[in-house]
Design an enzyme around this catalytic site. Structure first.
Site, PDB file in Angstrom:
ATOM      1  N   LYS A  41      52.228  37.013  37.016  1.00  0.00           N
ATOM      2  CA  LYS A  41      51.279  38.019  36.553  1.00  0.00           C
ATOM      3  C   LYS A  41      51.354  38.133  35.031  1.00  0.00           C
ATOM      4  O   LYS A  41      52.465  38.239  34.462  1.00  0.00           O
ATOM      5  CB  LYS A  41      51.607  39.374  37.199  1.00  0.00           C
ATOM      6  CG  LYS A  41      51.251  39.411  38.670  1.00  0.00           C
ATOM      7  CD  LYS A  41      49.770  39.185  38.866  1.00  0.00           C
ATOM      8  CE  LYS A  41      49.317  39.551  40.257  1.00  0.00           C
ATOM      9  NZ  LYS A  41      47.882  39.320  40.426  1.00  0.00           N
ATOM     10  N   ASP A  60      47.977  34.720  36.557  1.00  0.00           N
ATOM     11  CA  ASP A  60      46.872  35.589  36.980  1.00  0.00           C
ATOM     12  C   ASP A  60      46.833  36.786  36.045  1.00  0.00           C
ATOM     13  O   ASP A  60      47.789  37.562  35.987  1.00  0.00           O
ATOM     14  CB  ASP A  60      47.103  36.042  38.429  1.00  0.00           C
ATOM     15  CG  ASP A  60      45.972  36.922  38.953  1.00  0.00           C
ATOM     16  OD1 ASP A  60      44.992  37.156  38.202  1.00  0.00           O
ATOM     17  OD2 ASP A  60      46.070  37.371  40.107  1.00  0.00           O
ATOM     18  N   GLU A  67      43.997  32.372  36.550  1.00  0.00           N
ATOM     19  CA  GLU A  67      43.142  33.211  37.404  1.00  0.00           C
ATOM     20  C   GLU A  67      42.704  34.470  36.666  1.00  0.00           C
ATOM     21  O   GLU A  67      43.547  35.151  36.062  1.00  0.00           O
ATOM     22  CB  GLU A  67      43.964  33.569  38.651  1.00  0.00           C
ATOM     23  CG  GLU A  67      43.253  34.450  39.670  1.00  0.00           C
ATOM     24  CD  GLU A  67      44.079  34.542  40.962  1.00  0.00           C
ATOM     25  OE1 GLU A  67      44.582  33.502  41.440  1.00  0.00           O
ATOM     26  OE2 GLU A  67      44.232  35.656  41.483  1.00  0.00           O
ATOM     27  N   ASP A  88      38.846  35.433  41.099  1.00  0.00           N
ATOM     28  CA  ASP A  88      39.436  36.196  42.219  1.00  0.00           C
ATOM     29  C   ASP A  88      38.577  37.434  42.458  1.00  0.00           C
ATOM     30  O   ASP A  88      37.564  37.375  43.158  1.00  0.00           O
ATOM     31  CB  ASP A  88      40.901  36.528  41.884  1.00  0.00           C
ATOM     32  CG  ASP A  88      41.548  37.448  42.907  1.00  0.00           C
ATOM     33  OD1 ASP A  88      40.974  37.624  43.990  1.00  0.00           O
ATOM     34  OD2 ASP A  88      42.644  38.011  42.640  1.00  0.00           O
ATOM     35  N   LYS A 138      40.422  35.734  49.796  1.00  0.00           N
ATOM     36  CA  LYS A 138      41.359  36.718  50.338  1.00  0.00           C
ATOM     37  C   LYS A 138      40.772  37.288  51.620  1.00  0.00           C
ATOM     38  O   LYS A 138      39.721  37.961  51.569  1.00  0.00           O
ATOM     39  CB  LYS A 138      41.594  37.838  49.324  1.00  0.00           C
ATOM     40  CG  LYS A 138      42.390  37.394  48.105  1.00  0.00           C
ATOM     41  CD  LYS A 138      42.636  38.550  47.162  1.00  0.00           C
ATOM     42  CE  LYS A 138      43.540  38.139  46.018  1.00  0.00           C
ATOM     43  NZ  LYS A 138      43.627  39.184  44.981  1.00  0.00           N
ATOM     44  N   GLN A 168      46.159  40.006  48.693  1.00  0.00           N
ATOM     45  CA  GLN A 168      45.728  41.304  48.164  1.00  0.00           C
ATOM     46  C   GLN A 168      46.883  42.305  48.274  1.00  0.00           C
ATOM     47  O   GLN A 168      46.667  43.484  48.503  1.00  0.00           O
ATOM     48  CB  GLN A 168      44.490  41.782  48.917  1.00  0.00           C
ATOM     49  CG  GLN A 168      43.653  42.742  48.097  1.00  0.00           C
ATOM     50  CD  GLN A 168      42.248  42.831  48.622  1.00  0.00           C
ATOM     51  OE1 GLN A 168      41.498  41.864  48.573  1.00  0.00           O
ATOM     52  NE2 GLN A 168      41.879  43.987  49.141  1.00  0.00           N
TER      53      GLN A 168
END
Ligand code: MUC
Ligand code: MG
Length: 365
Positions: free
Chosen positions: A162, A191, A217, A242, A266, A294
């Protein structure tokens, strides 16, 4: 095969270790268990994880939408009338997690009724997926220790890091620390959860160009239309849409507008029905997909692996299937097990999972 009752049961299970990312953080799995009952006495289950910072849904809004809007529309339909079901759900805009959980609980009920696994009904490609683990914001040493532990204990060698809310330099430093500790063999991707401007994203990708990142992402918000297109044009790293690509229409806009080159699917937001449309759409356009997470519990993870393994195109990459490991407990009678870097699809009819009544009684609100 008629739907006679739908339940939306809110529950809360704490996380042992919260997950932090650019758009929010999760300390408690405050999800909604959805149960679809048929007149044959079959019960299908799924879970809806509210992500207000991504889609605007809350635990209370999911319960209210299911009880007040969706259940009255679906009761009386056959489990086989899924097109009718989707048309009725789509009379209400938004509410992706609520709609997805209903769709997947109906599939689970159908599989149980037919005595067949959902994964085989969907496609039957494989019985397992490789697993990717998502590493949230923390001091560098903690991020490295987490990744090393997950590799050692579960054999996972693909990590999504992240990034995006902290200053660019901090994220670059964390990714560099992970690469240097884990070595060249592991797969690393990032991401940003919409946290950077296009110029920040470009600066970060330039600074990490020697780290062998495989995907980038959602680094900037979908509304940065030209900025995202500019970024795609200047980076060799495939860019994944996403939360900007949650419907077939959005997928078309992102891909044909040149704002992304891959799609995250997702099941927690597009269920099995719409996920399959998006998967086939991506295949038709020659675009790769990744099975995303998620921040699902074990029920949601069982859904993701059932779908991801069912199709050739969705099982090529490691799927994000491990975030339930950070939860203090879950609702299944038999916990999911990741081993050798893989998660097997549960055998057995439907999703192959059973809810433990004592755990549900303990954690329901
Ligand atoms: C992800 O891939 O973005 C964070 C928020 C959300 O809705 O999903 C997660 C993971
Ligand atoms: Mg994401």
């Amino acid at each position: 095969m008629k739907i006679v009752k739908i339940e939306a049961i809110p529950f809360a299970i704490p996380y042992r270790k919260p997950l932090r990312f650019a758009s929010g953080e999760v300390h408690i799995a405050d999800h909604v268990l959805v149960r679809v009952h048929s007149d044959d006495g079959v019960v299908g289950v799924a879970e809806a994880p509210p992500r207000p910072y991504t889609y605007g849904e809350t635990q209370a809004s999911i319960v209210a939408a299911i009880e007040g809007l969706f259940a009255p529309e679906l009761v009386g339909l056959s489990l086989l009338e899924r097109e009718v079901m989707h048309a009725r759900l789509d009379r209400t805009v938004g509410n992706p997690a609520a709609k997805a959980a209903l769709d997947m609980a109906v599939w689970d009920a159908l599989g149980r009724t037919l005595d067949l696994p959902v994964t085989q009904l969907l496609g039957g490609w494989a019985d397992r997926m490789r697993v990717a683990h998502m590493v949230g914001f923390a001091p560098d040493a903690e991020m490295v220790a987490e990744a090393e532990h997950v590799r050692e204990r579960y054999g996972i060698t693909t990590f999504k890091v992240k990034v995006g809310r902290r200053p660019v330099e901090l994220d670059v430093r964390a990714c560099r620390a992970l690469r240097s500790a884990l070595g060249p063999e592991v797969e690393l991707y990032v991401d940003g959860n919409r946290g950077w401007t296009p110029s920040e994203a470009a600066r970060a990708l330039d600074a990490m160009s020697d780290l062998g990142l495989t995907l980038a992402e959602e680094l900037c918000p979908a509304d940065d239309v030209l900025g995202r297109r500019w970024l795609v044009g200047r980076t060799p790293v495939p860019t994944v849409a996403d939360e900007s690509a949650t419907t077939p229409g959005e997928v078309t806009r992102e891909l044909l507008g040149g704002s992304a080159t891959m799609i995250s699917i997702k099941t927690a937001r597009t269920g099995f029905g719409t996920s399959q449309r998006i998967l086939h759409q991506a295949e038709g356009l020659g675009v790769e997909v990744v099975m995303g997470n998620q921040i699902d519990g074990q029920i949601g993870t069982a859904c993701t692996v059932a779908f991801g393994a069912a199709h050739r195109a969705s099982s090529r990459r490691a799927g994000e299937l491990s975030n339930f490991l950070d939860m203090a407990d879950d609702l299944l009678t038999e916990p999911l097990q990741i081993a050798g870097g893989e998660l097997a699809v549960r055998p057995g009819p439907g999703l192959g999972i059973e809810i433990d009544p004592d755990k549900l009684a303990h954690y329901r609100l």
